[in-house]
Design an enzyme around this catalytic site. Sequence first.
Site: not given
Length: 438
Positions: A291, A337
């Site tokens: 990340d 998503h």
Amino acid sequence: MFSPNDNLADLAAEISSNTAIITSYLEKNKLPQPTFAVNSPRSLPEAPEVQAARMALIEAATKIHHLAVGADEYIWSQALTLKHDQSVIDTLNQYNVWDAVPLEGTTTYAAISAKTGLAEHALIRIMRHAMTTGIFTEAAPGSGQIMHTAASSMPARFAIQKAWIGHNLEEVAAGAIYQSKALRMYANSQEPGEVAMALALKDGWAADKTFFEWAGESEREGEAKGWRVRRFGQAMESAANLGATKIEHIHAGFNWDSLGEATVVDIGGSVGHASIELAKKHPHLRFIVQDFAELEPQHNALVPSTVRSRISFQPHSFFTPQPVANADVYFLKHILHDWSDKYALKILRNIIPALKPGARVIVMDGVLPPPGTAPLNVERLLTSVDLQMMLGFNSKERMAGDWIKLFKEADPRFEVKGIVQPPGSAAALIEVVWKRDT
Ligand SMILES: C[S@@+](CC[C@H](N)C(=O)[O-])C[C@H]1O[C@@H](n2cnc3c(N)ncnc32)[C@H](O)[C@@H]1O
């Protein structure tokens, strides 16, 4: 789903029978009944029969409330009250009123005002409205002696809930007001910066930037750059602790033990809560959490010593080629998503050069059910996340067919093996296998 055949008497019977299932389970197992008191249990037991009754009870109670309000007033009163319901929670959060009220005993408006800096006249009015929704109460009506309810005590007891509230009510809710304007301006855009949230928040958010880029540059007095990214990380952690979005559902949707000794790359893994949860239960698995670098200190603080040797953090952008080759699993939890198909395809194609034959891509994400086929509150949660994706990211929650199409379009060598929806979970686990080159 709401049906023309729903009526007061049938709904009342449904409420009564499902309440009986829950209360008798609690009695039989000598467990406390839920109340509005601070010491109430945080949630109902996970037993499937209790959860099924709870879903039915929420649905019937929602419908009976609607019928009792009546068609004439329903939308009218929603338009009046909903925005204030959220604005009071936002103010209580921004002034941290949660911590200004003791968890035991009572306090006064004057004392809360002195602690928080929120003007007393405004505080009284804001709290009065909050109390109509079960957030804080008075020891006796009109006494001015304020105390927590079970719900208002949650952000005080679990501080990461404040980050969830902050992200939702300062950022997403601001965007919600601009949704119809954004739809007029950007009708069919797939660009992550051409969204309602960017119109609302401006403040350096250019149309070609994503929420994450904008958040990474955020500055605030007294905090290191990127405070919004760190808050978003905490917000995700808070979702991982709750009900249908609880991290424990991760175990039920895929047989992790079937992997044997294996390496899992947790792409966009935030502070690492999913990897930590898996590492605790599956000692043969190793994890690399990828990340933004801003999240590494939070990750390091979160990893328990018992699993530290099997989890590492690697700063990496998933819009660049995957640096870890030949891992057994590339895990994407609530990543795709966030992105329109145009960008979701780029994310998936960036993994391809690292894939060995038989490697898996496992996606944990919402799979939107056909309307009316899931319990009402699960469907509401998913449609809310879907709209959240639209106004913040120009992305969406996908139905099963959309997922299969997305992988096929990314590369025909991706084979969707299965989609498993763990009971009670808002997210499903989608197992995709990289086929041998033919
Ligand atoms: C919705 S969160 C999901 C986090 C985590 N997987 C979970 O399920 O809780 C999306 C994550 O994607 C990360 N992210 C956004 N853009 C990224 C990029 N270009 N490269 C890597 N991570 C990114 C964010 O920092 C955030 O942690």
